[in-house]
Design a protein around this motif. Structure first.
Motif, PDB file in Angstrom:
ATOM      1  N   THR A 150       0.798  -1.289  -0.113  1.00 36.93           N
ATOM      2  CA  THR A 150       0.210   0.105   0.039  1.00 36.93           C
ATOM      3  C   THR A 150       0.704   1.228   0.102  1.00 36.93           C
ATOM      4  O   THR A 150       1.913   1.236   0.491  1.00 36.93           O
ATOM      5  N   ASN A 151       0.433   2.463  -0.656  1.00 40.28           N
ATOM      6  CA  ASN A 151       1.305   3.583  -0.787  1.00 40.28           C
ATOM      7  C   ASN A 151       0.541   4.515   0.379  1.00 40.28           C
ATOM      8  O   ASN A 151       1.029   5.743   0.501  1.00 40.28           O
ATOM      9  N   ALA A 152      -0.461   3.870   1.171  1.00 41.41           N
ATOM     10  CA  ALA A 152      -0.789   4.776   2.346  1.00 41.41           C
ATOM     11  C   ALA A 152      -0.004   4.778   3.544  1.00 41.41           C
ATOM     12  O   ALA A 152       0.811   3.456   3.555  1.00 41.41           O
ATOM     13  N   SER A 153      -0.022   5.599   4.450  1.00 41.03           N
ATOM     14  CA  SER A 153       0.833   5.644   5.620  1.00 41.03           C
ATOM     15  C   SER A 153      -0.007   5.048   6.622  1.00 41.03           C
ATOM     16  O   SER A 153       0.612   4.676   7.805  1.00 41.03           O
ATOM     17  N   THR A 154      -1.534   4.869   6.672  1.00 37.05           N
ATOM     18  CA  THR A 154      -1.941   4.181   7.737  1.00 37.05           C
ATOM     19  C   THR A 154      -2.943   3.193   7.132  1.00 37.05           C
ATOM     20  O   THR A 154      -3.437   3.481   5.943  1.00 37.05           O
ATOM     21  N   VAL A 155      -3.558   2.332   8.137  1.00 35.15           N
ATOM     22  CA  VAL A 155      -4.563   1.399   7.537  1.00 35.15           C
ATOM     23  C   VAL A 155      -5.446   1.479   8.778  1.00 35.15           C
ATOM     24  O   VAL A 155      -5.117   1.642  10.005  1.00 35.15           O
ATOM     25  N   ILE A 156      -6.884   0.809   8.597  1.00 37.43           N
ATOM     26  CA  ILE A 156      -7.831   0.660   9.403  1.00 37.43           C
ATOM     27  C   ILE A 156      -7.662  -0.837   9.977  1.00 37.43           C
ATOM     28  O   ILE A 156      -7.947  -1.695   9.151  1.00 37.43           O
ATOM     29  N   ASP A 157      -7.599  -1.123  11.213  1.00 37.55           N
ATOM     30  CA  ASP A 157      -7.629  -2.607  11.600  1.00 37.55           C
ATOM     31  C   ASP A 157      -9.112  -3.129  11.799  1.00 37.55           C
ATOM     32  O   ASP A 157     -10.085  -2.314  11.514  1.00 37.55           O
ATOM     33  N   GLU A 158      -9.042  -4.443  12.254  1.00 35.26           N
ATOM     34  CA  GLU A 158     -10.220  -5.137  11.992  1.00 35.26           C
ATOM     35  C   GLU A 158     -11.200  -4.434  13.309  1.00 35.26           C
ATOM     36  O   GLU A 158     -12.519  -4.768  13.448  1.00 35.26           O
ATOM     37  N   ASN A 159     -10.982  -3.692  14.136  1.00 33.16           N
ATOM     38  CA  ASN A 159     -11.568  -3.104  15.282  1.00 33.16           C
ATOM     39  C   ASN A 159     -11.949  -1.465  14.926  1.00 33.16           C
ATOM     40  O   ASN A 159     -12.607  -0.900  15.578  1.00 33.16           O
ATOM     41  N   GLY A 160     -11.767  -1.107  13.575  1.00 34.50           N
ATOM     42  CA  GLY A 160     -12.000   0.220  13.269  1.00 34.50           C
ATOM     43  C   GLY A 160     -10.837   0.987  13.638  1.00 34.50           C
ATOM     44  O   GLY A 160     -11.211   2.414  13.574  1.00 34.50           O
ATOM     45  N   ASN A 161     -10.050   0.791  14.202  1.00 28.76           N
ATOM     46  CA  ASN A 161      -8.890   1.785  14.668  1.00 28.76           C
ATOM     47  C   ASN A 161      -7.696   2.042  13.528  1.00 28.76           C
ATOM     48  O   ASN A 161      -7.386   1.201  12.748  1.00 28.76           O
ATOM     49  N   GLU A 162      -7.334   3.271  13.450  1.00 27.97           N
ATOM     50  CA  GLU A 162      -6.320   3.398  12.566  1.00 27.97           C
ATOM     51  C   GLU A 162      -5.009   3.379  13.160  1.00 27.97           C
ATOM     52  O   GLU A 162      -4.767   3.761  14.175  1.00 27.97           O
ATOM     53  N   LYS A 163      -4.154   2.643  12.077  1.00 29.03           N
ATOM     54  CA  LYS A 163      -2.815   2.062  12.565  1.00 29.03           C
ATOM     55  C   LYS A 163      -1.845   2.738  11.760  1.00 29.03           C
ATOM     56  O   LYS A 163      -1.975   2.751  10.526  1.00 29.03           O
ATOM     57  N   ASP A 164      -0.814   3.232  12.292  1.00 25.09           N
ATOM     58  CA  ASP A 164       0.336   4.035  11.594  1.00 25.09           C
ATOM     59  C   ASP A 164       1.376   2.881  11.067  1.00 25.09           C
ATOM     60  O   ASP A 164       1.719   1.968  11.793  1.00 25.09           O
ATOM     61  N   LEU A 165       1.499   2.739   9.655  1.00 26.38           N
ATOM     62  CA  LEU A 165       2.272   1.533   9.037  1.00 26.38           C
ATOM     63  C   LEU A 165       3.706   1.799   9.500  1.00 26.38           C
ATOM     64  O   LEU A 165       4.289   0.614   9.517  1.00 26.38           O
ATOM     65  N   ALA A 166       4.176   2.872   9.841  1.00 23.68           N
ATOM     66  CA  ALA A 166       5.707   2.990  10.041  1.00 23.68           C
ATOM     67  C   ALA A 166       6.029   2.150  11.452  1.00 23.68           C
ATOM     68  O   ALA A 166       7.275   1.933  11.588  1.00 23.68           O
ATOM     69  N   ASN A 167       4.973   2.000  12.263  1.00 23.32           N
ATOM     70  CA  ASN A 167       5.521   1.430  13.438  1.00 23.32           C
ATOM     71  C   ASN A 167       4.560  -0.076  13.513  1.00 23.32           C
ATOM     72  O   ASN A 167       4.567  -0.747  14.474  1.00 23.32           O
ATOM     73  N   ASN A 168       4.278  -0.545  12.371  1.00 25.67           N
ATOM     74  CA  ASN A 168       3.681  -1.623  12.252  1.00 25.67           C
ATOM     75  C   ASN A 168       4.415  -3.003  11.872  1.00 25.67           C
ATOM     76  O   ASN A 168       5.173  -2.611  10.674  1.00 25.67           O
ATOM     77  N   PRO A 169       4.675  -4.068  12.709  1.00 24.76           N
ATOM     78  CA  PRO A 169       5.451  -5.196  12.465  1.00 24.76           C
ATOM     79  C   PRO A 169       5.297  -5.955  11.329  1.00 24.76           C
ATOM     80  O   PRO A 169       6.185  -6.585  10.640  1.00 24.76           O
ATOM     81  N   ASP A 170       3.896  -5.770  10.804  1.00 29.05           N
ATOM     82  CA  ASP A 170       3.641  -6.523   9.459  1.00 29.05           C
ATOM     83  C   ASP A 170       3.881  -5.962   8.388  1.00 29.05           C
ATOM     84  O   ASP A 170       3.699  -6.410   7.145  1.00 29.05           O
ATOM     85  N   TYR A 171       4.357  -4.622   8.265  1.00 29.50           N
ATOM     86  CA  TYR A 171       4.666  -3.865   7.105  1.00 29.50           C
ATOM     87  C   TYR A 171       6.302  -3.379   7.212  1.00 29.50           C
ATOM     88  O   TYR A 171       6.633  -3.099   8.156  1.00 29.50           O
ATOM     89  N   GLU A 172       6.602  -3.252   6.026  1.00 23.89           N
ATOM     90  CA  GLU A 172       8.096  -2.778   5.817  1.00 23.89           C
ATOM     91  C   GLU A 172       8.090  -2.046   4.817  1.00 23.89           C
ATOM     92  O   GLU A 172       7.475  -1.635   3.705  1.00 23.89           O
ATOM     93  N   SER A 173       8.860  -0.641   4.942  1.00 21.53           N
ATOM     94  CA  SER A 173       9.089   0.435   3.941  1.00 21.53           C
ATOM     95  C   SER A 173       9.973   0.133   3.098  1.00 21.53           C
ATOM     96  O   SER A 173      11.014  -0.393   3.498  1.00 21.53           O
ATOM     97  N   MET A 174       9.716   0.294   1.794  1.00 18.08           N
ATOM     98  CA  MET A 174      10.634  -0.073   0.668  1.00 18.08           C
ATOM     99  C   MET A 174      10.384   0.604  -0.575  1.00 18.08           C
ATOM    100  O   MET A 174       9.013   0.768  -0.604  1.00 18.08           O
ATOM    101  N   THR A 175      11.074   0.246  -1.552  1.00 20.18           N
ATOM    102  CA  THR A 175      10.667   0.987  -3.070  1.00 20.18           C
ATOM    103  C   THR A 175       9.728   0.012  -3.742  1.00 20.18           C
ATOM    104  O   THR A 175       9.937  -1.287  -3.393  1.00 20.18           O
ATOM    105  N   ILE A 176       9.304   0.393  -4.710  1.00 25.08           N
ATOM    106  CA  ILE A 176       8.350  -0.501  -5.453  1.00 25.08           C
ATOM    107  C   ILE A 176       9.041  -1.455  -6.215  1.00 25.08           C
ATOM    108  O   ILE A 176       8.719  -2.612  -6.526  1.00 25.08           O
ATOM    109  N   LYS A 177      10.537  -1.171  -6.443  1.00 28.27           N
ATOM    110  CA  LYS A 177      11.376  -2.251  -7.180  1.00 28.27           C
ATOM    111  C   LYS A 177      11.548  -3.351  -6.155  1.00 28.27           C
ATOM    112  O   LYS A 177      11.419  -4.413  -6.557  1.00 28.27           O
TER     113      LYS A 177
END
Length: 263
Positions: free
Chosen positions: A122-149
């Motif tokens: 995703t190119n968004a910086s946040t996602v909505i979890d199953e409880n409807g809460n907004e989560k910052d992906l920068a601190n989410n262990p399930d996501y990793e920041s990287m280039t498209i390549k």
């Protein structure tokens, strides 16, 4: 004359002269096919049972060839695979690349995204979890920041590994009851999924007459058409055990998709 022949033979043995140089094994070509994204056409001139090896210069051959004093033999090379399997890997790489091209359409390789370690981005910086809460992906262990390549490379490797697991599972499990209901064909194929209640196969290089022959055989297996008015490239059928089959033929790409499942 006899003494001369013996002398010549002895000389050849002494000098180590031989009509067959030492056979040199090459690396297994599966990784090269997937990495180089070799097209199906590269192996189309071979019979499915022909053994294929990859020479150091990147050439794929069946048979024997001497290169720079080294002798290669596909029948004796430990890394050789059958042409049918080589075609399978080439088609798999093409399928995955086509999927990635669509999935990452509109992005540049240098764009920054968040990649989900389970697959997807995703190119968004946040996602909505199953409880409807907004989560910052920068601190989410399930996501990793990287280039498209980098995300493309990770997704490519993940999809290839998933296919390898599926292939291993299919080879080690008994023949599916659903698969046994389908007509036998020599067309190159990839099993899309093989589960208790559903089975799907993707066939390649299927001519139109082969498709019509396949439909004829399906009907002989006891599947009656649900929709007689459907386009000729599509067949929807069901048998007396309430098992349905969905078949679609793409004449442009010569592909045949077959999905069979219990209702």
């Amino acid at each position: 004359m006899k003494k001369l022949a013996i002398a010549i033979t002895s000389l050849l043995l002494m000098t180590g002269c031989s009509s067959t140089p030492t056979i040199t094994n090459t690396n297994n070509i599966k990784e090269h096919i997937l990495k180089d994204n070799v097209t199906y056409d590269s192996f189309s001139s071979y019979s499915d049972s022909d053994t294929i090896i990859r020479l150091p210069n990147g050439e794929y051959i069946h048979g024997t060839k001497e290169v720079n004093g080294k002798y290669y033999d596909s029948d004796q090379d430990s890394g050789a695979i059958q042409a049918k399997k080589a075609k399978y890997y080439a088609l798999l790489a093409t399928d995955v690349n086509n999927y990635l091209t669509e999935e990452f359409e509109g992005f540049n390789d240098s764009d920054e995204v968040f990649y989900n370690k389970k697959g997807g981005f995703t190119n968004a910086s946040t996602v909505i979890d199953e409880n409807g809460n907004e989560k910052d992906l920068a601190n989410n262990p399930d996501y990793e920041s990287m280039t498209i390549k980098e995300a493309k490379e990770k997704e490519y490797n993940r999809l290839i590994q998933e296919d390898a697991k599926e292939e291993k599972k299919n080879l080690s499990s008994p023949v599916s009851e659903l698969n046994s209901l389908l007509p036998k064909t020599d067309s190159i194929s990839r099993t899309v999924f093989n589960k208790k209640n559903k089975y799907a196969i993707h066939y390649y290089e299927v001519e139109k007459n082969e498709y019509f022959d396949y439909i004829k055989k399906i009907k002989e297996k006891g599947f009656d058409s649900i929709d007689p008015n459907s386009p000729e490239e599509t067949f929807l059928g069901v048998n007396s055990d309430n098992i349905s089959v969905n078949i679609h033929y793409d004449a442009t790409n010569k592909t045949l998709d077959v999905d069979i499942r219990r209702q």
